[in-house]
Write a protein that holds these residues in place. Structure first.
Motif, PDB file in Angstrom:
ATOM      1  N   LYS A  86      11.612  -3.089  16.148  1.00  0.00           N
ATOM      2  CA  LYS A  86      12.542  -3.886  15.661  1.00  0.00           C
ATOM      3  C   LYS A  86      12.960  -3.765  14.165  1.00  0.00           C
ATOM      4  N   LEU A  87      11.959  -3.737  13.640  1.00  0.00           N
ATOM      5  CA  LEU A  87      12.204  -3.742  12.079  1.00  0.00           C
ATOM      6  C   LEU A  87      12.264  -2.269  11.489  1.00  0.00           C
ATOM      7  N   GLY A  88      11.965  -1.330  12.356  1.00  0.00           N
ATOM      8  CA  GLY A  88      12.015   0.227  11.897  1.00  0.00           C
ATOM      9  C   GLY A  88      10.902   0.445  10.796  1.00  0.00           C
ATOM     10  N   ILE A  89       9.772  -0.335  11.001  1.00  0.00           N
ATOM     11  CA  ILE A  89       8.647   0.002  10.126  1.00  0.00           C
ATOM     12  C   ILE A  89       7.452   0.779  11.124  1.00  0.00           C
ATOM     13  N   ALA A  90       6.820   1.757  10.418  1.00  0.00           N
ATOM     14  CA  ALA A  90       5.774   2.127  11.361  1.00  0.00           C
ATOM     15  C   ALA A  90       4.783   1.168  11.807  1.00  0.00           C
ATOM     16  N   ARG A  91       4.198   1.394  13.070  1.00  0.00           N
ATOM     17  CA  ARG A  91       3.078   0.145  13.488  1.00  0.00           C
ATOM     18  C   ARG A  91       1.837   0.337  12.522  1.00  0.00           C
ATOM     19  N   THR A  92       1.477   1.660  12.083  1.00  0.00           N
ATOM     20  CA  THR A  92       0.284   1.416  11.182  1.00  0.00           C
ATOM     21  C   THR A  92       0.575   0.656   9.926  1.00  0.00           C
ATOM     22  N   THR A  93       1.799   0.994   9.398  1.00  0.00           N
ATOM     23  CA  THR A  93       2.096   0.042   8.186  1.00  0.00           C
ATOM     24  C   THR A  93       2.005  -1.407   8.556  1.00  0.00           C
ATOM     25  N   ILE A  94       2.674  -1.766   9.651  1.00  0.00           N
ATOM     26  CA  ILE A  94       2.685  -3.240  10.007  1.00  0.00           C
ATOM     27  C   ILE A  94       1.031  -3.702  10.310  1.00  0.00           C
ATOM     28  N   THR A  95       0.223  -2.951  10.786  1.00  0.00           N
ATOM     29  CA  THR A  95      -1.155  -3.183  10.894  1.00  0.00           C
ATOM     30  C   THR A  95      -1.627  -3.372   9.589  1.00  0.00           C
ATOM     31  N   LEU A  96      -1.527  -2.394   8.611  1.00  0.00           N
ATOM     32  CA  LEU A  96      -1.837  -2.465   7.213  1.00  0.00           C
ATOM     33  C   LEU A  96      -1.415  -3.692   6.481  1.00  0.00           C
ATOM     34  N   TRP A  97      -0.275  -4.119   6.565  1.00  0.00           N
ATOM     35  CA  TRP A  97       0.412  -5.010   6.062  1.00  0.00           C
ATOM     36  C   TRP A  97      -0.462  -6.626   6.482  1.00  0.00           C
ATOM     37  N   LEU A  98      -0.627  -6.545   7.540  1.00  0.00           N
ATOM     38  CA  LEU A  98      -1.281  -7.760   8.334  1.00  0.00           C
ATOM     39  C   LEU A  98      -2.915  -8.137   7.905  1.00  0.00           C
ATOM     40  N   ILE A  99      -3.437  -6.945   7.655  1.00  0.00           N
ATOM     41  CA  ILE A  99      -4.925  -6.966   7.394  1.00  0.00           C
ATOM     42  C   ILE A  99      -5.444  -8.031   6.370  1.00  0.00           C
ATOM     43  N   ILE A 100      -4.518  -8.443   5.534  1.00  0.00           N
ATOM     44  CA  ILE A 100      -4.891  -9.228   4.580  1.00  0.00           C
ATOM     45  C   ILE A 100      -5.343 -10.604   4.994  1.00  0.00           C
ATOM     46  N   LEU A 101      -4.669 -10.986   6.238  1.00  0.00           N
ATOM     47  CA  LEU A 101      -4.816 -12.305   6.813  1.00  0.00           C
ATOM     48  C   LEU A 101      -6.258 -12.614   7.419  1.00  0.00           C
ATOM     49  N   GLU A 102      -6.937 -11.399   7.685  1.00  0.00           N
ATOM     50  CA  GLU A 102      -8.151 -11.224   8.382  1.00  0.00           C
ATOM     51  C   GLU A 102      -9.357 -11.595   7.300  1.00  0.00           C
ATOM     52  N   TYR A 103      -9.182 -11.572   5.915  1.00  0.00           N
ATOM     53  CA  TYR A 103     -10.142 -11.757   5.020  1.00  0.00           C
ATOM     54  C   TYR A 103     -10.196 -12.847   4.137  1.00  0.00           C
ATOM     55  N   LEU A 157      20.917  -6.168  -8.849  1.00  0.00           N
ATOM     56  CA  LEU A 157      19.833  -6.790  -9.435  1.00  0.00           C
ATOM     57  C   LEU A 157      18.644  -6.096  -8.583  1.00  0.00           C
ATOM     58  N   GLN A 158      17.569  -6.145  -9.576  1.00  0.00           N
ATOM     59  CA  GLN A 158      16.189  -5.656  -8.882  1.00  0.00           C
ATOM     60  C   GLN A 158      15.297  -6.551  -8.962  1.00  0.00           C
ATOM     61  N   PRO A 159      15.399  -7.575  -7.886  1.00  0.00           N
ATOM     62  CA  PRO A 159      14.270  -8.683  -7.728  1.00  0.00           C
ATOM     63  C   PRO A 159      12.794  -8.246  -7.658  1.00  0.00           C
ATOM     64  N   ASP A 160      11.941  -9.321  -8.185  1.00  0.00           N
ATOM     65  CA  ASP A 160      10.516  -8.844  -7.900  1.00  0.00           C
ATOM     66  C   ASP A 160      10.181  -8.700  -6.658  1.00  0.00           C
ATOM     67  N   ASP A 161       9.283  -7.743  -6.273  1.00  0.00           N
ATOM     68  CA  ASP A 161       8.740  -7.617  -5.030  1.00  0.00           C
ATOM     69  C   ASP A 161       7.996  -8.701  -4.568  1.00  0.00           C
ATOM     70  N   ILE A 162       8.035  -8.845  -3.153  1.00  0.00           N
ATOM     71  CA  ILE A 162       6.997  -9.841  -2.653  1.00  0.00           C
ATOM     72  C   ILE A 162       5.437  -9.407  -2.466  1.00  0.00           C
ATOM     73  N   ASP A 163       4.546 -10.513  -2.722  1.00  0.00           N
ATOM     74  CA  ASP A 163       3.282 -10.270  -3.079  1.00  0.00           C
ATOM     75  C   ASP A 163       2.530  -9.906  -1.510  1.00  0.00           C
ATOM     76  N   PRO A 164       1.539  -9.066  -1.512  1.00  0.00           N
ATOM     77  CA  PRO A 164       1.099  -8.757  -0.064  1.00  0.00           C
ATOM     78  C   PRO A 164       0.877  -9.845   0.938  1.00  0.00           C
ATOM     79  N   LEU A 165       0.093 -10.946   0.237  1.00  0.00           N
ATOM     80  CA  LEU A 165      -0.135 -12.137   1.117  1.00  0.00           C
ATOM     81  C   LEU A 165       1.364 -12.664   1.627  1.00  0.00           C
ATOM     82  N   GLU A 166       2.212 -12.978   0.970  1.00  0.00           N
ATOM     83  CA  GLU A 166       3.260 -13.744   1.197  1.00  0.00           C
ATOM     84  C   GLU A 166       3.828 -12.885   2.619  1.00  0.00           C
ATOM     85  N   ARG A 167       3.964 -11.714   2.164  1.00  0.00           N
ATOM     86  CA  ARG A 167       4.549 -10.634   3.152  1.00  0.00           C
ATOM     87  C   ARG A 167       3.900 -10.481   4.376  1.00  0.00           C
ATOM     88  N   ALA A 168       2.680 -10.695   4.397  1.00  0.00           N
ATOM     89  CA  ALA A 168       1.739 -10.669   5.579  1.00  0.00           C
ATOM     90  C   ALA A 168       2.139 -11.993   6.500  1.00  0.00           C
TER      91      ALA A 168
END
Length: 304
Positions: free
Chosen positions: A125-142, A94-105
């Motif tokens: 731990k997650l195998g994701i670039a730190r710059t990507t994690i920083t970008l994903w979390l930035i939505i919580l600051e606005y 199956l191809q489930p809907d992707d999670i939206d940026p706010l929920e992901r953050a």
């Protein structure tokens, strides 16, 4: 029957008495993680009941959806809680809907806080670039309106153009000039539907001259782009026009060299450059009046 569906969140149950004795919670959670973008964003899998749905996985996503005020959540719905090889294979296809940026953050931030991790630790731990994690979390600051604009763009809502990369640009203004300037910057991006390149141009001007009116800067960038596009489509303008445009390219290059030489520290050079710019404007004014009988201000009113 296995399907992807939008499920009312208030119909989802997590009652221990409803689970069968041989319920393999760990197996369902591992399966949910295996089909998710990253492991902590495990997909919601539910069993259909007569009066609702039994939660088999996706606790973090359900909590995040409730936190953002959603009433529905995309989920994989199955008829029973038995975890068979055939069922696993069907779900993985199956191809489930992707999670939206706010929920992901929200989920990512909760994970980092609960585990006591730094962004660097979470990256490993997650195998994701730190710059990507920083970008994903930035939505919580606005503020909420910018969060909603990001979600609208994610959902392909017409006219919604704000992205996480725009927030990243605003963050640099936030840290160097102030939050008020950063939010005005985002407002202008939304108002004028600026591209990332146009937003970068605007950010550079604002960083260099913080007192500039942001709306005026945005309009200048848009008007310049529109005129460039129109001129690029023009035919039969002749060699004389091309020579005029080439001369402006030369002027632009000279201005770039002068400004990169830190002219701000030399008041005499600054005054001279300003006079050169003013002289150029006056010559253009003369050309416009003599050729078309119109001042530049009148031309702007008609064309922009």
């Amino acid at each position: 029957m296995i399907r992807i569906d939008k499920v009312p969140i208030n119909k989802i149950k997590k009652n221990p008495s409803l689970y069968p004795d041989d319920f393999d919670r760990g197996g369902w959670e591992r399966l949910a993680r295996s089909i998710s973008q990253i492991s902590i964003l495990e997909m919601v899998i539910l069993q259909k009941l007569d009066d609702g749905y039994l939660q088999l996985s996706g606790d973090k996503r359900i909590k995040a959806s409730r936190k953002t005020g959603k009433t529905e959540i995309p989920a994989i719905v199955v008829d029973d809680a038995e975890l068979t090889p055939d069922k696993i294979e069907m779900i993985k296809n199956l191809q489930p809907d992707d999670i939206d940026p706010l929920e992901r953050a929200i989920i990512l931030n909760s994970y980092i806080e609960e585990e006591g991790l730094t962004k660097r630790d979470a990256s490993k731990k997650l195998g994701i670039a730190r710059t990507t994690i920083t970008l994903w979390l930035i939505i919580l600051e606005y503020e909420k309106k910018y969060q909603q604009a990001i979600i609208d763009n994610f959902n392909n809502k017409e006219g919604a153009k704000l992205t996480l990369s725009h927030l990243d640009l605003a963050k640099s203004l936030d840290s160097t000039i102030g939050h008020k300037t950063a939010t005005k910057f985002l407002d202008a991006i939304m108002k004028y539907n600026l591209t990332r390149k146009e937003s970068i141009d605007m950010k550079k001007l604002i960083q260099k001259h913080p007192k500039l009116d942001i709306d005026e800067v945005a309009e200048m960038i848009i008007n310049r782009k529109d005129l460039e596009d129109d001129l690029a489509k023009g035919n039969g303008l002749g060699e004389d026009f091309k020579k005029i445009m080439e001369s402006f390219d030369t002027i632009n290059e000279k201005i770039r060299v002068i400004t990169e030489a830190n002219i701000q520290s030399d008041n005499e050079k600054k005054q001279k450059l300003l006079k050169e710019i003013l002289f150029t404007e006056q010559k253009l004014q003369q050309i416009s009046v003599e050729t078309f009988g119109k001042t530049l201000e009148k031309v702007k009113e008609e064309l922009l």
